[in-house]
Enzyme design. Sequence first.
Site, PDB file in Angstrom:
ATOM      1  N   GLU A   1       2.563   0.042   1.814  1.00  0.00           N
ATOM      2  CA  GLU A   1       3.230   1.171   1.458  1.00  0.00           C
ATOM      3  C   GLU A   1       2.398   2.167   0.558  1.00  0.00           C
ATOM      4  OE1 GLU A   1       6.585  -0.224  -0.851  1.00  0.00           O
ATOM      5  OE2 GLU A   1       7.402  -1.380   0.952  1.00  0.00           O
TER       6      GLU A   1
ATOM      7  N   GLN B   1     -43.770  -6.418  13.602  1.00  0.00           N
ATOM      8  CA  GLN B   1     -43.381  -7.278  12.667  1.00  0.00           C
ATOM      9  C   GLN B   1     -42.237  -7.216  12.315  1.00  0.00           C
ATOM     10  OE1 GLN B   1     -45.216  -9.362   9.288  1.00  0.00           O
ATOM     11  NE2 GLN B   1     -45.178 -11.246  10.533  1.00  0.00           N
TER      12      GLN B   1
ATOM     13  N   GLU C   1      -6.034  -5.990   6.292  1.00  0.00           N
ATOM     14  CA  GLU C   1      -5.673  -7.369   6.407  1.00  0.00           C
ATOM     15  C   GLU C   1      -6.162  -8.033   5.068  1.00  0.00           C
ATOM     16  OE1 GLU C   1      -5.405  -9.847   9.879  1.00  0.00           O
ATOM     17  OE2 GLU C   1      -5.106  -8.136  11.099  1.00  0.00           O
ATOM     18  N   GLY C   2      -6.478  -7.180   4.099  1.00  0.00           N
ATOM     19  CA  GLY C   2      -6.954  -7.550   2.771  1.00  0.00           C
ATOM     20  C   GLY C   2      -8.556  -6.999   2.724  1.00  0.00           C
TER      21      GLY C   2
HETATM   22  C1  LIG Z   1      -7.457   0.929  10.606  1.00  0.00           C
HETATM   23  C2  LIG Z   1      -6.357   0.266   9.649  1.00  0.00           C
HETATM   24  C3  LIG Z   1      -5.183  -0.615  10.201  1.00  0.00           C
HETATM   25  C4  LIG Z   1      -4.133  -0.768   9.340  1.00  0.00           C
HETATM   26  N1  LIG Z   1      -3.253  -1.537   9.868  1.00  0.00           N
HETATM   27  C5  LIG Z   1      -2.070  -1.890   9.014  1.00  0.00           C
HETATM   28  C6  LIG Z   1      -1.002  -2.685   9.417  1.00  0.00           C
HETATM   29  O1  LIG Z   1      -0.939  -2.698  11.048  1.00  0.00           O
HETATM   30  N2  LIG Z   1      -0.085  -3.111   8.710  1.00  0.00           N
HETATM   31  C7  LIG Z   1      -0.153  -2.929   7.583  1.00  0.00           C
HETATM   32  O2  LIG Z   1       0.752  -3.378   6.644  1.00  0.00           O
HETATM   33  N3  LIG Z   1      -0.912  -2.190   6.715  1.00  0.00           N
HETATM   34  C8  LIG Z   1      -2.206  -1.735   7.728  1.00  0.00           C
HETATM   35  N4  LIG Z   1      -3.324  -1.207   6.921  1.00  0.00           N
HETATM   36  C9  LIG Z   1      -3.317  -1.178   5.510  1.00  0.00           C
HETATM   37  C10 LIG Z   1      -4.580  -2.022   4.836  1.00  0.00           C
HETATM   38  O3  LIG Z   1      -3.844  -3.407   4.980  1.00  0.00           O
HETATM   39  C11 LIG Z   1      -4.368  -1.436   3.401  1.00  0.00           C
HETATM   40  O4  LIG Z   1      -5.259  -0.423   3.596  1.00  0.00           O
HETATM   41  C12 LIG Z   1      -5.185  -2.459   2.963  1.00  0.00           C
HETATM   42  O5  LIG Z   1      -4.454  -3.578   2.307  1.00  0.00           O
HETATM   43  C13 LIG Z   1      -5.636  -1.851   1.540  1.00  0.00           C
HETATM   44  O6  LIG Z   1      -4.900  -0.991   0.788  1.00  0.00           O
HETATM   45  P1  LIG Z   1      -5.195   0.120   0.294  1.00  0.00           P
HETATM   46  O7  LIG Z   1      -5.970   1.146   1.487  1.00  0.00           O
HETATM   47  O8  LIG Z   1      -3.929   0.936  -0.368  1.00  0.00           O
HETATM   48  O9  LIG Z   1      -6.019   0.300  -0.861  1.00  0.00           O
HETATM   49  P2  LIG Z   1      -5.950  -0.054  -2.186  1.00  0.00           P
HETATM   50  O10 LIG Z   1      -4.884  -1.367  -2.575  1.00  0.00           O
HETATM   51  O11 LIG Z   1      -5.511   1.227  -3.099  1.00  0.00           O
HETATM   52  O12 LIG Z   1      -7.467  -0.737  -2.712  1.00  0.00           O
HETATM   53  C14 LIG Z   1      -8.528   0.444  -2.921  1.00  0.00           C
HETATM   54  C15 LIG Z   1      -9.636  -0.405  -2.970  1.00  0.00           C
HETATM   55  O13 LIG Z   1      -9.533  -0.920  -4.326  1.00  0.00           O
HETATM   56  C16 LIG Z   1     -10.273  -2.200  -4.607  1.00  0.00           C
HETATM   57  N5  LIG Z   1      -9.363  -3.132  -5.006  1.00  0.00           N
HETATM   58  C17 LIG Z   1      -8.067  -3.362  -4.915  1.00  0.00           C
HETATM   59  N6  LIG Z   1      -7.552  -4.309  -5.531  1.00  0.00           N
HETATM   60  C18 LIG Z   1      -8.605  -5.206  -6.051  1.00  0.00           C
HETATM   61  C19 LIG Z   1      -9.023  -6.186  -6.929  1.00  0.00           C
HETATM   62  N7  LIG Z   1      -7.836  -7.161  -7.063  1.00  0.00           N
HETATM   63  N8  LIG Z   1      -9.963  -6.713  -7.175  1.00  0.00           N
HETATM   64  C20 LIG Z   1     -11.218  -5.682  -6.804  1.00  0.00           C
HETATM   65  N9  LIG Z   1     -11.067  -4.713  -6.082  1.00  0.00           N
HETATM   66  C21 LIG Z   1     -10.019  -4.238  -5.819  1.00  0.00           C
HETATM   67  C22 LIG Z   1     -10.996  -2.386  -3.143  1.00  0.00           C
HETATM   68  O14 LIG Z   1     -12.386  -1.958  -2.995  1.00  0.00           O
HETATM   69  C23 LIG Z   1      -9.952  -1.672  -2.028  1.00  0.00           C
HETATM   70  O15 LIG Z   1     -10.542  -1.319  -0.756  1.00  0.00           O
HETATM   71  C24 LIG Z   1      -4.167  -0.752   7.903  1.00  0.00           C
HETATM   72  C25 LIG Z   1      -5.546   0.112   7.551  1.00  0.00           C
HETATM   73  C26 LIG Z   1      -6.186   0.268   8.258  1.00  0.00           C
HETATM   74  C27 LIG Z   1      -7.617   1.239   7.636  1.00  0.00           C
END
Ligand SMILES: Cc1cc2nc3c(=O)[nH]c(=O)nc-3n(C[C@H](O)[C@H](O)[C@H](O)COP(=O)(O)OP(=O)(O)OC[C@H]3O[C@@H](n4cnc5c(N)ncnc54)[C@H](O)[C@@H]3O)c2cc1C
Length: 379
Positions: A131, A280, A365-366
């Site tokens: 979300e 190399q 996926e994390g």
């Molecule tokens: C191509 C693509 C396909 C996707 N498909 C799906 C789907 O099918 N279904 C679905 O539900 N979601 C999907 N997603 C969403 C995806 O799972 C989320 O983007 C992801 O979980 C990260 O959430 P966010 O983008 O809100 O980043 P945020 O949660 O805002 O995090 C941003 C960054 O902060 C850092 N961060 C966050 N938490 C921590 C922590 N605890 N410790 C250290 N660093 C941290 C990391 O560097 C992270 O990348 C997709 C995303 C992409 C790009």
Amino acid sequence: MGIPRNDTDQEFARWIDECAAKIDTTATDTAPSAEPGRVDRALLLRLGEVGLLPALFPGTADDGPLREAPATRLCLLREHLARTDTHAETALALQGLGTYPLLQSGTERQRRRWVPEAASGRAVAAFALTEPDAGSDAAALGLRAEPFGDGWRLHGEKTWISNAPDADFYTVFARTTPGTRSRGVTAFCVPGDRPGLTGSPLEMLSPHALGHLVFDGVEVGPEDVVGVPDQGFTVAMRTLDLFRPSVGAFAVGMADAALAAAKEHTDRRSAFGGPLRGLQTVAHTLAEMATRTEAARLLVYSAAAEYDSGGPDVTLRAAMAKLFATETAQYVVDAAVQLHGARALHRGHLLEHLYREVRAPRIYEGASEIQRQIIARHM
Ligand SMILES: Cc1cc2nc3c(=O)[nH]c(=O)nc-3n(C[C@H](O)[C@H](O)[C@H](O)COP(=O)(O)OP(=O)(O)OC[C@H]3O[C@@H](n4cnc5c(N)ncnc54)[C@H](O)[C@@H]3O)c2cc1C
């Protein structure tokens, strides 16, 4: 190169390569029949016809019980397809991600309704967890399931959802008990045509079918619950434990394709009186790329074997495999670009395509940081 495999797995890998050759797209993103960023239904039907999608859903082709494919097979499918056609690979994987919650945790009625359709490519599946205010911290999700009659009404948004808004059914994770984080989430199977459900596509760096969804009082009943009310987070994690190593397999396939291109190019390209590979530093870069790719492959299949044997370290190994393989693929693709010089950045070149494709798996996926957190917690 490759890990030692039994005869059946080797035969299966050969069969995947034969099927992949029958899929009519190339490894560039100019070929797909759908608009970039939208679901390619023609490709999904083709994946169904040649047997690749049914291989992901055992029981659909032979009328046996519907069941999970072994993790090793899922990884072989993804690694081998990624080597030749990332577009087909991703289409196949997303059908799995969206449908496996039903296969693993759904009712017989839900499975019978959607799994054969997904396996044939006629129905498009999606997994809707993320979300706008709950990404890495998925337990913070707030899409409300408000009690209504003997069911609920869903209000809220999901974003970055693969296959949205075109999917025919979504596994949606919603908040049934406020203030309880992961313990108050329920999974629902929501058909894409339910009144109140709308969406819009999002254009990404690579042409990944993906969109935003709005739920405006979407009605769901007890028959739509996947698993047990308030235990939907377990449904999501069960699917992710299986799919995380397979994201690693996708990454290994891309790394392999980049490595093969780099070997071929540095053999052919002449500079300073001989082939580039004779220098190399170039040869050592190739050696590093090959070694890291093989290490990633070993971690991926070790995680898959742990899943298939029901071992105790599935979550730990899945996180290690996803982390290491996706980070490795980024390194290998980048190194292959460097060894190719300018031509790798030319629009339409395999490496230009892989350079864009390889980035997202380190986030979805994390993100890598979340995988490190999981590893630290499970050590
Ligand atoms: C191509 C693509 C396909 C996707 N498909 C799906 C789907 O099918 N279904 C679905 O539900 N979601 C999907 N997603 C969403 C995806 O799972 C989320 O983007 C992801 O979980 C990260 O959430 P966010 O983008 O809100 O980043 P945020 O949660 O805002 O995090 C941003 C960054 O902060 C850092 N961060 C966050 N938490 C921590 C922590 N605890 N410790 C250290 N660093 C941290 C990391 O560097 C992270 O990348 C997709 C995303 C992409 C790009």
